[in-house]
Enzyme design. Structure first.
Site, PDB file in Angstrom:
ATOM      1  N   GLY A 140      17.155  -1.291  26.079  1.00  0.00           N
ATOM      2  CA  GLY A 140      16.442  -1.977  27.153  1.00  0.00           C
ATOM      3  C   GLY A 140      16.505  -3.491  27.096  1.00  0.00           C
TER       4      GLY A 140
ATOM      5  N   GLU B 295      19.073   1.233  20.632  1.00  0.00           N
ATOM      6  CA  GLU B 295      20.009   1.891  21.561  1.00  0.00           C
ATOM      7  C   GLU B 295      20.352   0.986  22.738  1.00  0.00           C
ATOM      8  OE1 GLU B 295      18.146   5.499  22.957  1.00  0.00           O
ATOM      9  OE2 GLU B 295      18.224   6.373  20.961  1.00  0.00           O
ATOM     10  N   PRO B 296      20.904  -0.181  22.486  1.00  0.00           N
ATOM     11  CA  PRO B 296      21.187  -1.072  23.618  1.00  0.00           C
ATOM     12  C   PRO B 296      22.452  -0.662  24.362  1.00  0.00           C
ATOM     13  CG  PRO B 296      21.878  -2.093  21.578  1.00  0.00           C
ATOM     14  CD  PRO B 296      21.273  -0.772  21.203  1.00  0.00           C
ATOM     15  N   GLY B 297      22.368  -0.617  25.666  1.00  0.00           N
ATOM     16  CA  GLY B 297      23.551  -0.387  26.485  1.00  0.00           C
ATOM     17  C   GLY B 297      23.883  -1.674  27.224  1.00  0.00           C
ATOM     18  N   ARG B 298      22.976  -2.032  28.144  1.00  0.00           N
ATOM     19  CA  ARG B 298      23.205  -3.186  29.014  1.00  0.00           C
ATOM     20  C   ARG B 298      23.564  -4.458  28.234  1.00  0.00           C
ATOM     21  NH1 ARG B 298      20.819  -3.716  33.970  1.00  0.00           N
ATOM     22  NH2 ARG B 298      19.312  -2.147  33.362  1.00  0.00           N
TER      23      ARG B 298
ATOM     24  N   ARG C 162      23.628  -0.850  42.035  1.00  0.00           N
ATOM     25  CA  ARG C 162      22.351  -1.429  41.586  1.00  0.00           C
ATOM     26  C   ARG C 162      21.573  -2.158  42.701  1.00  0.00           C
ATOM     27  NH1 ARG C 162      21.618  -4.759  38.010  1.00  0.00           N
ATOM     28  NH2 ARG C 162      19.912  -3.658  37.009  1.00  0.00           N
TER      29      ARG C 162
ATOM     30  N   TYR D  55      17.954  -0.532  43.343  1.00  0.00           N
ATOM     31  CA  TYR D  55      16.797  -1.203  42.714  1.00  0.00           C
ATOM     32  C   TYR D  55      16.521  -2.588  43.303  1.00  0.00           C
ATOM     33  CZ  TYR D  55      18.847   1.797  39.037  1.00  0.00           C
ATOM     34  OH  TYR D  55      19.434   2.808  38.333  1.00  0.00           O
TER      35      TYR D  55
ATOM     36  N   CYS E  42      29.025   2.943  55.298  1.00  0.00           N
ATOM     37  CA  CYS E  42      28.331   3.200  56.549  1.00  0.00           C
ATOM     38  C   CYS E  42      26.833   3.410  56.337  1.00  0.00           C
ATOM     39  CB  CYS E  42      28.970   4.420  57.190  1.00  0.00           C
ATOM     40  SG  CYS E  42      28.507   4.587  58.882  1.00  0.00           S
TER      41      CYS E  42
ATOM     42  N   TYR F  84      26.081  -0.245  34.006  1.00  0.00           N
ATOM     43  CA  TYR F  84      25.668   0.539  35.159  1.00  0.00           C
ATOM     44  C   TYR F  84      26.410   0.095  36.426  1.00  0.00           C
ATOM     45  CZ  TYR F  84      22.198   1.479  31.651  1.00  0.00           C
ATOM     46  OH  TYR F  84      21.594   1.807  30.469  1.00  0.00           O
TER      47      TYR F  84
END
Ligand code: LLP
Length: 415
Positions: A227, A270-273, A309, A313, A343, A372
């Site tokens: 996160g 657990e970092p992804g971003r 994204r 969001y 569209c 993401y």
């Protein structure tokens, strides 16, 4: 006007026009040096005790990136059988994989267990199921630490209203189920949510999880989740995530725990971003300009199918305009809404943004798309997914995923 592309030397001497001529637009472009830099930073989040960062591959599962994570010594967190299969494709050692699924089938659990991959269970029900299927084995349990954080309610994964994890008042149930099936709970894990820039909620969640951990002797791992944020407003001067402050804040908390617990298990995150967001941009083409009811629109080929994204969001992504391969940093600006070619009225990348005045044929460069981005892309309106290209530190580049073809899109049809 600031330019991240220029300041970070993002294209490392490669001409973006050459890339788009060869691979078309839209195009995901990655910078290996930036990816490695961020992976090294997360590896230093905890230094005093045994620690590894699990790269959370849901953020970006291109095998070129998985190989870089492996080389940088990161472990990996997988959330589905498909993600495990991708890790197998790059020979990621099973003991460095943590399977952290949610509402998972027996078959998927079995896929992990048969390979010796540690599994995290996300509810008492799933723990029971796991115990019935694999009695006498080891596993981890995901705890809701009661504190959530994140950039949008859809990505907050702890606290009150969430489908994830076992709440702290269900711990007795965890012990009972473990006893019933002779399971050894060797890990506790959590994830508060995605993209926070302040460290306090994370530190509080770590404290809460460690408090729970005192009740579980013999733990081999405690995983604090990911996160960690990245600055999406960097052109306005937003600062980087204070990872050094997080390191400093966690150390006394861990000291205190290790003293009470009597030993230090392997700590994990657990970092992804954080690892991948800033290491990629999307290049698209400016195709059309118009004005509707007083709002100016810039029409591009970067639709919500390529970058979901903003439509999902209302996420902000900085945008630069490139002309003849160079960022436009001088001259007139205008307030303009940047839209894609899908569209739906919601297919808007940026609303009323101040950008250099663009012309048809310019490149639109969207920043911070490594996390993401491709992993959430889709083929709505029968638009093939883009190619991905990696710029290497020596100033070369290579294709790491080819553009989807129309034949690919039609290949699953049965008639
Ligand atoms: N661990 C678990 C259990 C997770 O569910 C996630 C993200 C992570 C780690 C990695 O979180 P990160 O460090 O990347 O924030 N699609 C959303 C983000 C969804 C995150 C889902 N879980 C977005 O584009 O903002």
């Amino acid at each position: 006007m600031r330019s991240f592309v220029a300041d970070s030397h993002f294209f490392a001497g490669v001409d973006p026009e050459e890339l788009t001529k060869r691979f078309g637009t839209p195009l995901y472009v990655y910078n290996e040096a930036i990816l490695r830099d961020r992976m090294r930073a997360v590896a230093g989040m905890i230094t005093k005790y045994p620690y590894t960062a699990n790269y959370s591959m849901k953020a970006n599962s291109n095998t070129a990136i998985l190989k870089i994570a492996k080389e940088e010594g990161l472990n990996a967190d997988a959330m589905s059988e498909g993600e495990i299969r991708l890790l197998e494709r790059v020979n990621f050692p099973y003991e460095r994989i943590f399977f952290v699924p949610n509402n998972v089938s027996d078959e998927e659990m079995r896929y992990a267990v048969e390979r010796g991959i540690m599994v995290s269970l996300d509810s008492l029900d799933q723990l029971s199921r796991y115990g019935e299927l694999f009695p006498g084995t080891q596993c981890s349990v995901r705890i809701n630490p009661g504190v959530g954080a994140g950039h949008h309610e859809k990505v907050i994964t702890a606290g009150k209203h969430t489908k994830f994890a076992v709440s702290m008042d269900e711990i007795e149930g965890v012990h009972e189920i473990a006893k019933q099936h002779n399971l050894k709970i060797v890990g506790l894990n959590q994830h508060v949510g995605s993209l926070f820039m302040e460290i306090d909620p994370y530190v509080q969640a770590v404290k809460n999880l460690l408090h729970v951990a005192l009740d579980f002797p013999g733990l081999k791992l405690i995983d604090f989740g990911g996160g960690l944020g990245t600055p999406y407003h960097k052109l306005d001067g937003e600062a980087a995530f204070p990872i050094g402050d997080l390191h400093d804040a966690l150390e006394p908390v861990l000291d205190d725990f290790v003293e009470k617990y009597g030993s230090a298990p392997l700590f994990k995150s657990e970092p992804g971003r954080y690892c991948v967001a800033e290491g990629s941009v999307i290049l698209g083409r400016a195709y059309a300009r118009k004005s509707n009811a007083g709002v100016k629109y810039l029409g591009t080929d970067i639709g919500m199918n390529v970058l979901a994204r903003p439509s999902l969001y209302d996420a902000w992504h900085d945008i630069e305009i490139l002309r003849d391969g160079k960022p436009v940093t001088e001259g007139q600006t205008e307030e303009i809404t940047v839209a894609g070619n899908i569209c739906e009225s919601g297919d808007v990348l940026a609303r009323e943004r101040t950008l250099p005045v663009s012309r048809d044929g310019d490149l639109v460069c969207v920043l911070d798309t490594g996390a993401y981005g491709y992993s959430m892309s889709y083929t709505y309106n029968t638009r093939p997914r883009p190619a991905e290209v990696m710029i290497t530190p020596d100033g070369n580049y290579r294709l790491i995923r080819r553009r989807e073809s129309f034949e690919d899109l039609m290949s699953l049809l049965c008639e």
